[in-house]
Design an enzyme around this catalytic site. Structure first.
Site, PDB file in Angstrom:
ATOM      1  N   HIS A   1       0.976  -1.264  -0.190  1.00 30.77           N
ATOM      2  CA  HIS A   1       0.349  -0.258  -0.006  1.00 30.77           C
ATOM      3  C   HIS A   1       0.657   1.130   0.389  1.00 30.77           C
ATOM      4  CE1 HIS A   1      -2.787   2.249   1.245  1.00 30.77           C
ATOM      5  NE2 HIS A   1      -3.181   2.801   1.478  1.00 30.77           N
TER       6      HIS A   1
ATOM      7  N   ASP B   1      -3.637   8.590   3.670  1.00 34.10           N
ATOM      8  CA  ASP B   1      -3.801   7.655   3.201  1.00 34.10           C
ATOM      9  C   ASP B   1      -5.682   7.566   2.731  1.00 34.10           C
ATOM     10  OD1 ASP B   1      -4.380   5.160   3.108  1.00 34.10           O
ATOM     11  OD2 ASP B   1      -3.702   4.189   5.077  1.00 34.10           O
TER      12      ASP B   1
ATOM     13  N   CYS C   1      -3.445   2.950  -4.818  1.00 32.38           N
ATOM     14  CA  CYS C   1      -3.621   3.900  -4.316  1.00 32.38           C
ATOM     15  C   CYS C   1      -2.081   3.967  -4.240  1.00 32.38           C
ATOM     16  CB  CYS C   1      -3.033   2.900  -2.921  1.00 32.38           C
ATOM     17  SG  CYS C   1      -2.217   1.242  -3.065  1.00 32.38           S
TER      18      CYS C   1
END
Length: 460
Positions: free
Chosen positions: A350, A367, A418
Site C-alpha cells: 500500500h 492515506d 493507492c
C-alpha cells in the site's frame, strides 16, 4: 246510631243500604273516615276563617257523605297549624299582589322649581307611624327592587283608607341620560386606544424577533458557507487525440526493457510504464519519477511553494536503521529551506504520502484508505531533530508543530489505485490546491501520467 257517636269512637257500625238492608263496615276503613270527619266537624263548629273566605272554602257546603279531596286536606292542615293573625297577613299579602301597584304618574315640582319627569305614585303597605314601617314581609319585599339608578323624588300612597306619602328616589335608566352617547364613546374610545397600544407593542416585539432571527440566519449561513462551501472543481486538461496515440503506443506490446523515457537518473522502461495500465499497482520507479516532475515544476514556477521529495526507499531505511543510515541522503539539499518535503511511504502492499510543511509547522499523513500512522509521524519528527542538529549544529525548535493523520481526503474505492492517489496528493498539495479529485478520475490520471512521464513535464 247518630253520626257523632258513629265517627267518634266505635270500631265498627252497621249501615243501611238503599234497599233497606243493614251491613257491617270494616274497622280499618271506619277509623280512617272517623279521623277525617272528626276534624272537619270541629272546624265547622268553630266557624269559617278569613283565609277560608279568601280561597272560597266557605262557599262549599259540607256534605256528610262526601269524600275529602287532596287540596282541601292541605287547606285544612294549614288552618289547623296557623293562627288567625298569620292567615290575615297571608291574605293581605295576596291582596296586595293582585291589586295594581303602579298608578298614573303625577307631576310635582322639585325644590328648584323644575317640573320633575318620570314621577309615579306606587302603593306600599300601610305604615302605622311616621318613623317605622309596619313589620311584615310586604315592606321589605316591595322596597328591595328600587335601590339602583335613582334620580328624583316620587310620591307613594298606601292601601286602604289611611295613606302615607313617602319621598324616595325614582329609577332612571342610563340610556335616558343626556351624556349617554358621549359616555359610550369615551368607554369604547378608551378600549380602542388600549387595543391600539397592545397592537403597537406586539408589532414592535414581532419586528425585533424578526430582525433577531434574520441576523441569526445570516450568521448561520456564513458559517455553513465557510464549512460547506462548494468550490468549482478545476477542469482537468483534455487529452488530445495525439496524446492518446502516444499513450496507446506506450501500452502496446514491445520489448519489456525498452527505455521509453530517462531523467533524474531514472530510466523508464516499457515494463515500468505498463504498471499504469488498467488496475495494476505502481512500482517505485513510477512514483519516484513522478515526484521528481513535481519538484522540477516547483523550481520552474517561482509562484509555487518550493518542494523537495525523498526517494521511496528513504522511509523504510530510516524506520529500520535509524538516522545514520540516511544521514548522507540530504548532502546536497537543505530541507529546512523548503516549504514542503514529500515522503512517499510504501507499506509493502500500500502506498501513502507523508508531508512536512515547514510553512504551516505541520507533519501530515495522507492515506487513501483512511488509515492513521502515528509511528510514521513520530519517526519523521525525530528525523527533523536529528537532521537539524547534524546539519545546523543546534536543536530544532518544534514548538507549535502539529502532527496529524488526514482523514477528510479523497478515498479509493478499490485495492489498486493507492499509488496514483499518493502521486496526486503530492501534485495537488504542491499547487496549494484543494484535493477535489475522486475515484472516478483515476482512469484519466493513469493515462495523463503516462504522457507526463514520456514528455518529462506535468500537464498543469
Amino acid at each position: 246510631m247518630d253520626i257523632t257517636s258513629r265517627f267518634l269512637g266505635m270500631s265498627s257500625y252497621k249501615r243501611k243500604a238503599k234497599n233497606g238492608r243493614e251491613f257491617a263496615v270494616s274497622p280499618s276503613k271506619s277509623r280512617m273516615r272517623t279521623h277525617s270527619y272528626a276534624r272537619l266537624m270541629e272546624n265547622a263548629k268553630s266557624g269559617v276563617s278569613l283565609y277560608d273566605k279568601t280561597f272560597g272554602f266557605a262557599s262549599s257546603p259540607l256534605k256528610k257523605d262526601s269524600g275529602i279531596s287532596k287540596n282541601k286536606r292541605r287547606s285544612l292542615e294549614i288552618s289547623r297549624i296557623s293562627t288567625l293573625e298569620q292567615r290575615e297577613q297571608y291574605r293581605r299579602l295576596i291582596a296586595d299582589h293582585l291589586a295594581p301597584s303602579v298608578r298614573e304618574p303625577i307631576k310635582f315640582k322639585d325644590p328648584e322649581g323644575q317640573v320633575a319627569k318620570n314621577i309615579s305614585i306606587v302603593d306600599l303597605t300601610k305604615l302605622p307611624n311616621n318613623d317605622a314601617p309596619e313589620k311584615g314581609p310586604a315592606t321589605p319585599s316591595l322596597s328591595r327592587g328600587i335601590k339602583n339608578n335613582v334620580k328624583e323624588n316620587v310620591l307613594y300612597s298606601g292601601f286602604g283608607t289611611r295613606q302615607k306619602s313617602v319621598a324616595i328616589k325614582d329609577v332612571v335608566s342610563p340610556c335616558l341620560s343626556e351624556n349617554f352617547i358621549s359616555n359610550i364613546l369615551k368607554t369604547y374610545n378608551h378600549r380602542e386606544r388600549h387595543r391600539q397600544m397592545q397592537l403597537s407593542v406586539a408589532e414592535k416585539r414581532a419586528t425585533m424577533l424578526r430582525e433577531k432571527r434574520e441576523a441569526k440566519e445570516a450568521m448561520l449561513s456564513e458559517i455553513l458557507e465557510s464549512k460547506l462551501e462548494i468550490k468549482e472543481t478545476p477542469k482537468l486538461p483534455e487529452l488530445t487525440s495525439a496524446m492518446n496515440a502516444v499513450i496507446n503506443n506506450a501500452f502496446e506490446i514491445g520489448p519489456r526493457q525498452e527505455i521509453l523515457a530517462e531523467n533524474f537518473n531514472i530510466s523508464m522502461t516499457r515494463e515500468h510504464i505498463s504498471t499504469l495500465f488498467g488496475l495494476r499497482w505502481l512500482n517505485d520507479e513510477i512514483v519516484n519519477f513522478y515526484m521528481e516532475l513535481i519538484v522540477q515544476r516547483s523550481k520552474e514556477c517561482k509562484e509555487l511553494p518550493s518542494v523537495h521529495a525523498m526517494n521511496t526507499f528513504f522511509y523504510p531505511k530510516l524506520s529500520k536503521q535509524a538516522y545514520n543510515s540516511v544521514r548522507r541522503w540530504t548532502k546536497k539539499v537543505d530541507i529546512f529551506s523548503k516549504d514542503l518535503v514529500f515522503y512517499p511511504i510504501h507499506l509493502g502492499v500500500h502506498w501513502c504520502l507523508a508531508v512536512v510543511d515547514f510553512k504551516r509547522k505541520q507533519i501530515r499523513y495522507y492515506d487513501s484508505m483512511g488509515g492513521e500512522n502515528e509511528e510514521c509521524l513520530q519517526t519523521l519528527r525525530d528525523y527533523l531533530l536529528s537532521e537539524h542538529k547534524n546539519k545546523k549544529g543546534s536543536e530544532y525548535d518544534l514548538t507549535g508543530w502539529k502532527l496529524e493523520s488526514m482523514l477528510e481526503i479523497p478515498q479509493q474505492m478499490n485495492g489498486s489505485d493507492c499509488g496514483v492517489f499518493a502521486c496526486k496528493f503530492a501534485e495537488y498539495i504542491s499547487l496549494d490546491a484543494e484535493l477535489s479529485f475522486t475515484q472516478d478520475d483515476m482512469p484519466y490520471f493513469r493515462r495523463a501520467m503516462v504522457w507526463e512521464i514520456l514528455n518529462k513535464k506535468l500537464l498543469r
